[in-house]
Design an enzyme around this catalytic site. Structure first.
Site, PDB file in Angstrom:
ATOM      1  N   ASP A  36       0.812  -1.222   0.000  1.00 22.78           N
ATOM      2  CA  ASP A  36       0.000   0.000   0.000  1.00 22.78           C
ATOM      3  C   ASP A  36       0.848   1.276   0.000  1.00 22.78           C
ATOM      4  O   ASP A  36       0.419   2.322   0.460  1.00 22.78           O
ATOM      5  CB  ASP A  36      -1.009   0.007   1.151  1.00 22.78           C
ATOM      6  CG  ASP A  36      -0.377  -0.415   2.466  1.00 22.78           C
ATOM      7  OD1 ASP A  36       0.875  -0.504   2.506  1.00 22.78           O
ATOM      8  OD2 ASP A  36      -1.118  -0.637   3.434  1.00 22.78           O
ATOM      9  N   HIS A 239      22.739   5.576 -18.847  1.00 20.98           N
ATOM     10  CA  HIS A 239      21.650   5.738 -17.879  1.00 20.98           C
ATOM     11  C   HIS A 239      21.953   5.016 -16.556  1.00 20.98           C
ATOM     12  O   HIS A 239      21.092   4.370 -15.972  1.00 20.98           O
ATOM     13  CB  HIS A 239      20.323   5.258 -18.478  1.00 20.98           C
ATOM     14  CG  HIS A 239      19.849   6.133 -19.589  1.00 20.98           C
ATOM     15  ND1 HIS A 239      18.981   5.707 -20.571  1.00 20.98           N
ATOM     16  CD2 HIS A 239      20.130   7.432 -19.888  1.00 20.98           C
ATOM     17  CE1 HIS A 239      18.761   6.710 -21.416  1.00 20.98           C
ATOM     18  NE2 HIS A 239      19.445   7.755 -21.027  1.00 20.98           N
ATOM     19  N   ASP A 256      24.939  13.503 -13.824  1.00 15.70           N
ATOM     20  CA  ASP A 256      23.857  14.071 -14.640  1.00 15.70           C
ATOM     21  C   ASP A 256      22.658  14.196 -13.707  1.00 15.70           C
ATOM     22  O   ASP A 256      22.037  13.192 -13.352  1.00 15.70           O
ATOM     23  CB  ASP A 256      23.563  13.131 -15.826  1.00 15.70           C
ATOM     24  CG  ASP A 256      22.518  13.693 -16.782  1.00 15.70           C
ATOM     25  OD1 ASP A 256      21.776  14.631 -16.409  1.00 15.70           O
ATOM     26  OD2 ASP A 256      22.425  13.165 -17.917  1.00 15.70           O
ATOM     27  N   ASP A 267      18.442  20.153 -16.402  1.00 10.53           N
ATOM     28  CA  ASP A 267      19.123  18.929 -16.822  1.00 10.53           C
ATOM     29  C   ASP A 267      20.588  19.272 -17.061  1.00 10.53           C
ATOM     30  O   ASP A 267      20.935  19.817 -18.099  1.00 10.53           O
ATOM     31  CB  ASP A 267      18.443  18.416 -18.107  1.00 10.53           C
ATOM     32  CG  ASP A 267      19.009  17.081 -18.582  1.00 10.53           C
ATOM     33  OD1 ASP A 267      19.886  16.529 -17.903  1.00 10.53           O
ATOM     34  OD2 ASP A 267      18.570  16.610 -19.639  1.00 10.53           O
ATOM     35  N   HIS A 346      24.991   9.128 -28.668  1.00  6.94           N
ATOM     36  CA  HIS A 346      23.704   9.822 -28.511  1.00  6.94           C
ATOM     37  C   HIS A 346      23.751  11.157 -29.237  1.00  6.94           C
ATOM     38  O   HIS A 346      24.794  11.568 -29.750  1.00  6.94           O
ATOM     39  CB  HIS A 346      23.347   9.997 -27.034  1.00  6.94           C
ATOM     40  CG  HIS A 346      24.360  10.772 -26.217  1.00  6.94           C
ATOM     41  ND1 HIS A 346      24.447  12.140 -26.252  1.00  6.94           N
ATOM     42  CD2 HIS A 346      25.314  10.363 -25.339  1.00  6.94           C
ATOM     43  CE1 HIS A 346      25.400  12.539 -25.426  1.00  6.94           C
ATOM     44  NE2 HIS A 346      25.956  11.480 -24.866  1.00  6.94           N
ATOM     45  N   HIS A 350      18.161  17.821 -26.534  1.00  7.55           N
ATOM     46  CA  HIS A 350      16.724  17.531 -26.604  1.00  7.55           C
ATOM     47  C   HIS A 350      15.999  18.732 -26.032  1.00  7.55           C
ATOM     48  O   HIS A 350      16.574  19.503 -25.252  1.00  7.55           O
ATOM     49  CB  HIS A 350      16.388  16.254 -25.830  1.00  7.55           C
ATOM     50  CG  HIS A 350      16.924  16.235 -24.432  1.00  7.55           C
ATOM     51  ND1 HIS A 350      16.335  16.915 -23.393  1.00  7.55           N
ATOM     52  CD2 HIS A 350      18.033  15.664 -23.897  1.00  7.55           C
ATOM     53  CE1 HIS A 350      17.028  16.731 -22.283  1.00  7.55           C
ATOM     54  NE2 HIS A 350      18.083  15.988 -22.554  1.00  7.55           N
ATOM     55  N   HIS A 357      12.798  15.316 -21.187  1.00 10.59           N
ATOM     56  CA  HIS A 357      12.849  15.198 -22.647  1.00 10.59           C
ATOM     57  C   HIS A 357      11.527  15.774 -23.121  1.00 10.59           C
ATOM     58  O   HIS A 357      10.520  15.079 -23.219  1.00 10.59           O
ATOM     59  CB  HIS A 357      13.008  13.739 -23.096  1.00 10.59           C
ATOM     60  CG  HIS A 357      14.349  13.177 -22.730  1.00 10.59           C
ATOM     61  ND1 HIS A 357      14.657  11.839 -22.821  1.00 10.59           N
ATOM     62  CD2 HIS A 357      15.472  13.785 -22.266  1.00 10.59           C
ATOM     63  CE1 HIS A 357      15.916  11.652 -22.425  1.00 10.59           C
ATOM     64  NE2 HIS A 357      16.421  12.810 -22.079  1.00 10.59           N
ATOM     65  N   GLU A 380      24.602  18.750 -24.957  1.00  5.88           N
ATOM     66  CA  GLU A 380      25.263  17.760 -24.119  1.00  5.88           C
ATOM     67  C   GLU A 380      26.095  16.738 -24.881  1.00  5.88           C
ATOM     68  O   GLU A 380      25.810  15.547 -24.858  1.00  5.88           O
ATOM     69  CB  GLU A 380      24.225  17.021 -23.268  1.00  5.88           C
ATOM     70  CG  GLU A 380      23.034  16.473 -24.040  1.00  5.88           C
ATOM     71  CD  GLU A 380      22.110  15.644 -23.136  1.00  5.88           C
ATOM     72  OE1 GLU A 380      22.644  14.802 -22.383  1.00  5.88           O
ATOM     73  OE2 GLU A 380      20.894  15.822 -23.204  1.00  5.88           O
ATOM     74  N   TYR A 384      32.766   8.540 -24.548  1.00  3.72           N
ATOM     75  CA  TYR A 384      32.723   7.407 -23.613  1.00  3.72           C
ATOM     76  C   TYR A 384      33.684   6.342 -24.121  1.00  3.72           C
ATOM     77  O   TYR A 384      33.429   5.703 -25.143  1.00  3.72           O
ATOM     78  CB  TYR A 384      31.293   6.867 -23.511  1.00  3.72           C
ATOM     79  CG  TYR A 384      30.284   7.991 -23.307  1.00  3.72           C
ATOM     80  CD1 TYR A 384      30.002   8.473 -22.031  1.00  3.72           C
ATOM     81  CD2 TYR A 384      29.660   8.593 -24.402  1.00  3.72           C
ATOM     82  CE1 TYR A 384      29.118   9.525 -21.844  1.00  3.72           C
ATOM     83  CE2 TYR A 384      28.773   9.652 -24.234  1.00  3.72           C
ATOM     84  CZ  TYR A 384      28.503  10.117 -22.955  1.00  3.72           C
ATOM     85  OH  TYR A 384      27.633  11.168 -22.786  1.00  3.72           O
ATOM     86  N   ARG A 401      30.728  13.794 -20.111  1.00  2.00           N
ATOM     87  CA  ARG A 401      29.629  14.533 -20.764  1.00  2.00           C
ATOM     88  C   ARG A 401      29.534  15.887 -20.081  1.00  2.00           C
ATOM     89  O   ARG A 401      29.740  15.992 -18.866  1.00  2.00           O
ATOM     90  CB  ARG A 401      28.301  13.772 -20.644  1.00  2.00           C
ATOM     91  CG  ARG A 401      27.118  14.513 -21.253  1.00  2.00           C
ATOM     92  CD  ARG A 401      25.881  13.613 -21.468  1.00  2.00           C
ATOM     93  NE  ARG A 401      25.287  13.123 -20.248  1.00  2.00           N
ATOM     94  CZ  ARG A 401      25.384  11.881 -19.800  1.00  2.00           C
ATOM     95  NH1 ARG A 401      26.058  10.980 -20.489  1.00  2.00           N
ATOM     96  NH2 ARG A 401      24.807  11.510 -18.668  1.00  2.00           N
ATOM     97  N   GLU A 403      26.818  19.079 -20.020  1.00  2.00           N
ATOM     98  CA  GLU A 403      25.459  19.413 -20.468  1.00  2.00           C
ATOM     99  C   GLU A 403      24.950  20.693 -19.828  1.00  2.00           C
ATOM    100  O   GLU A 403      24.994  20.844 -18.610  1.00  2.00           O
ATOM    101  CB  GLU A 403      24.491  18.270 -20.092  1.00  2.00           C
ATOM    102  CG  GLU A 403      23.031  18.584 -20.389  1.00  2.00           C
ATOM    103  CD  GLU A 403      22.103  17.407 -20.087  1.00  2.00           C
ATOM    104  OE1 GLU A 403      22.398  16.638 -19.154  1.00  2.00           O
ATOM    105  OE2 GLU A 403      21.091  17.277 -20.785  1.00  2.00           O
TER     106      GLU A 403
HETATM  107 MN   LIG Z   1      19.798  15.682 -21.054  1.00  2.00          MN
END
Ligand SMILES: [Mn+2]
Length: 435
Positions: A36, A239, A256, A267, A346, A350, A357, A380, A384, A401, A403
């Site tokens: 619950d 991710h 990130d 972001d 990538h 975005h 996004h 960004e 890698y 990265r 961004e």
């Molecule tokens: Mn982003």
């Protein structure tokens, strides 16, 4: 968002629908986490954009030209016992007085009322397929209207996706939306600085995540998305959200993370050395990514194509990968072969807004759309380099990265996240300095 801006948004949408239309938007569903306990509730962005109403079990209906009122909100009734357990509800009175609904009804009465609102309307604006349970209700209500045809009632003959028009509006940010996003970016930048200052070899990724959260929450904000805090090899997992490995001396840390303020996301990604000093190889790769990011930001201008910043970043990254000896050939041949995708898989940005996004088309017909003032995009680029036999060891597990959140303006661009440091000297002096 203030009531007059919410009203303006509904007006704008209703004007595009015309008098024969009716728009129906359900609130986001609640989801059980376990037994619950529920997942944190986050209102549906389209619903929030038009209503500012954050309660579940609500449905907004827009009926342009309806004499008794064009904006109807179905929501939960006040209930002292339930409110004791789960918190206060606006109720129908609050929906009208505090949220500007023209009319409000208990959600439990929707089966009796909604078919009547659909009568003699030609077009229903509704996004099918997002909420199967609600789709089924829609069909039931439509059939109810159809079955009263004998009484001279006409049923809507056309279903139109609400997404497209609404998302086009959401793509262009108003002054108050920009200021909400700027606040989110400022708090996120402070969180990234705090993470840098706190970082020491031997700490765990989750300890750094806690520093980010601390800064978000003490400013009354939440995370816009699960924070990525990845040291060393984990920085090469796009991710990565496990955030539970030890941070090692000599590794980089990629973070990130962005705060959400009043439904608006930021972001930001920053990458820095765990011990406060870039190794020569880390520095070489970092300088390439930073140069690519600055080149892409320079292209984030009204009148340019959506893809121009990506292409600018890509050229710098590919040139850099060749100079480092990680790829062979000319910039042109590597761009054509796509071999760079091993290290950069990538895109460079975005849309950013209520959703991290964010909504809005990237192409118009077949072509990339042109950037216009009021759009917000992330920039960004990254590289890698996971460990592999054909890669010199000094480059192993370098994941970088950088961004930022960039608003396109009439005069140029405005980097909303500029308070988060990204030049090597500032980063090296900040990391490990203590919070
Ligand atoms: Mn982003």
């Amino acid at each position: 968002m203030n009531l007059s801006e919410l009203k303006k948004r509904r007006r704008q949408l209703m004007a595009s629908m015309g008098e024969g239309g009716i728009a129906i938007l359900p609130a986001a569903q609640e989801h059980i986490r376990n037994r619950d306990v529920y997942h944190d509730y986050r209102q549906d962005s389209d619903f929030l954009y038009l209503t500012g109403f954050e309660e579940p079990e609500s449905v907004a209906v827009l009926v342009p030209g309806r004499p008794q009122g064009e904006y109807i909100l179905f929501c939960r009734e006040r209930n002292p016992e339930k409110e004791t357990w789960d918190g206060l509800r606006a109720g129908q009175e609050g929906a009208v007085e505090r949220y500007g609904a023209d009319d409000a009804f208990p959600i439990t009465d929707i089966d009796d009322i909604l078919p009547g609102l659909m009568e003699n309307r030609e077009r229903v604006y509704y996004t099918m397929g997002r909420n199967p349970a609600f789709d089924k209700h829609m069909m039931d209500w439509l059939n109810r209207v159809r079955s009263s045809a004998r009484k001279g009632v006409r049923a809507p003959g056309e279903f139109i996706d609400l997404d497209h028009q609404l998302h086009e509006y959401r793509l262009f940010k108003s002054r108050s939306e920009v200021s909400a996003m700027r606040r989110a970016a400022k708090v996120s930048a402070a969180a990234h600085k705090r993470a840098m200052a706190a970082c020491q070899p031997g700490m765990n990724e989750f300890e750094i995540e806690a520093e980010l959260l601390y800064e978000f929450r003490r400013n009354g904000m939440t995370t816009a998305y699960p924070s990525i805090v990845g040291g060393g090899r984990n920085g090469c997992i796009l991710h990565y959200i496990d955030n539970r490995d030890a941070l090692r001396d000599g590794d980089l840390l990629l973070i990130d993370a962005g705060a959400e303020n009043q439904g608006y996301a930021s972001d930001i990604t920053r990458t820095f050395p765990v011990n406060g000093e870039f190794s020569p190889a880390q520095r070489e790769v970092y300088e390439i990514v930073l140069e690519a990011q600055l080149a892409a930001i320079e292209k984030t201008l009204a009148g340019n194509h959506w893809d121009d910043p990506h292409q600018a970043a890509l050229r710098v990254l590919v040139r850099g990968l060749i100079d480092l000896g990680l790829l062979k050939g000319s910039v042109q041949s590597v761009l054509e072969s796509g071999e760079y995708r091993r290290f950069y898989m990538h895109r460079t940005g975005h849309w950013l807004g209520m959703d991290v996004h964010d909504v809005g088309d990237y192409k118009v017909d077949e072509d990339w759309r042109l950037l216009e003032a009021g759009m917000v995009t992330t920039v960004e680029p990254g590289l890698y380099i996971t460990a592999a036999d054909d890669i010199p060891e000094r480059f192993h597990n370098i994941g970088i990265r950088i961004e930022d959140d960039v608003l396109v303006t009439k005069e140029g661009y405005d980097v909303l996240s500029k308070d988060a440091p990204k030049d090597i000297d500032t980063i090296e002096s900040l990391v490990g300095s203590g919070v």
